[in-house]
Scaffold this active site. Structure first.
Site, PDB file in Angstrom:
ATOM      1  CB  SER A  28      -0.870  -0.084   1.407  1.00 36.43           C
ATOM      2  OG  SER A  28      -0.062  -0.116   2.274  1.00 36.43           O
ATOM      3  CB  THR A  29       3.943   2.464   1.810  1.00 36.03           C
ATOM      4  OG1 THR A  29       3.250   2.140   2.984  1.00 36.03           O
ATOM      5  CG2 THR A  29       4.635   3.619   1.950  1.00 36.03           C
ATOM      6  CG  ASP A  79       9.125  -3.354  -1.161  1.00 40.24           C
ATOM      7  OD1 ASP A  79       8.129  -2.935  -1.207  1.00 40.24           O
ATOM      8  OD2 ASP A  79       9.747  -4.512  -1.133  1.00 40.24           O
ATOM      9  N   GLY A  93       6.913  -9.201   3.589  1.00 42.24           N
ATOM     10  CA  GLY A  93       6.034 -10.375   2.947  1.00 42.24           C
ATOM     11  C   GLY A  93       4.547 -10.496   3.573  1.00 42.24           C
ATOM     12  CD  GLU A 101       8.230  -7.327  -1.421  1.00 43.87           C
ATOM     13  OE1 GLU A 101       7.239  -6.623  -1.450  1.00 43.87           O
ATOM     14  OE2 GLU A 101       8.390  -7.939  -0.135  1.00 43.87           O
TER      15      GLU A 101
END
Length: 215
Positions: A28-29, A79, A93, A101
């Protein structure tokens, strides 16, 4: 918390330079970061994406998505995280994209983590630790985890990763030595990736407080 996520994401744009190929995470970020990428006057060459979800979002903004095998080392990876300790070690995760990632983080010169203030913790482990597992090894890995830790693994039913694997979420951990635990869990046959980013932690953490704070 949406405003905090947006502040962290927009602050990260300051580290993006013209003509860069950057790594982009999932969550979401990160979605706010992708939106900011789409509206910044800076023009990147493209992005390496950690998930099908982020790939679709990047393409919506007209950003070319590239294969890591064709790009080599990346200058920057942005991230989010589910937890972050004072040493910039992370649990990631929650979105089930941890393997890709971790690969992109390893391939990047600088890893910037963007979080809202609620993701800061003194000790990792309150958020269940995700582990990506080969499907046939799910029960074996769960037994091994219980033998090696005080944690309780729970199968995240109905979730299949972009790599075709399953997720075990390990509850009730108090991770005092994240590097050691990451190494130990990686040795279990059937484990693809552990959602501890301790050996390769973030280089910089942007916390979306008012104003944003850099760790």
């Amino acid at each position: 918390m949406s405003e905090a996520k947006r502040r962290a994401a927009e602050k990260a744009i300051e580290y993006v330079e013209n003509d860069m190929i950057i790594g982009v995470g999932t969550g979401s970020t990160v979605a706010y970061f992708i939106d900011a990428l789409g509206h910044t006057p800076k023009r990147i060459k493209g992005a390496v994406s950690s998930s099908e979800q982020s790939t679709a979002h990047l393409k919506q903004h007209g950003i070319e998505v590239l294969e890591l095998n064709h790009t080599g080392t990346l200058p920057l990876y942005v991230d989010g995280a589910d937890e972050c300790d004072p040493y910039k070690r992370l649990i990631k995760g929650g979105g089930a994209s941890l393997t890709r990632e971790k690969i992109i983080a390893e391939a990047s010169k600088q890893f910037i983590c963007i979080i809202d203030p609620n993701k800061q913790v003194a000790t990792l482990g309150k958020f269940p630790l995700p582990i990506e597992v080969i499907p046939m090894a799910r029960s074996l890995v769960a037994r091994q985890i219980m033998a090696r830790t005080d944690g309780q693994p729970v199968w995240r039913e109905g979730v299949i990763t972009d790599n075709g694997n399953v997720i075990l979420d390990v509850h009730h951990l108090c991770i005092t030595d994240p590097v050691k635990l990451e190494q130990e869990l990686n040795q279990i046959p059937g484990v693809v990736c552990v959602g501890l980013f301790a050996r390769r932690c973030a280089d910089l953490v942007i916390i979306g407080s008012e104003p944003p704070h850099i760790l």
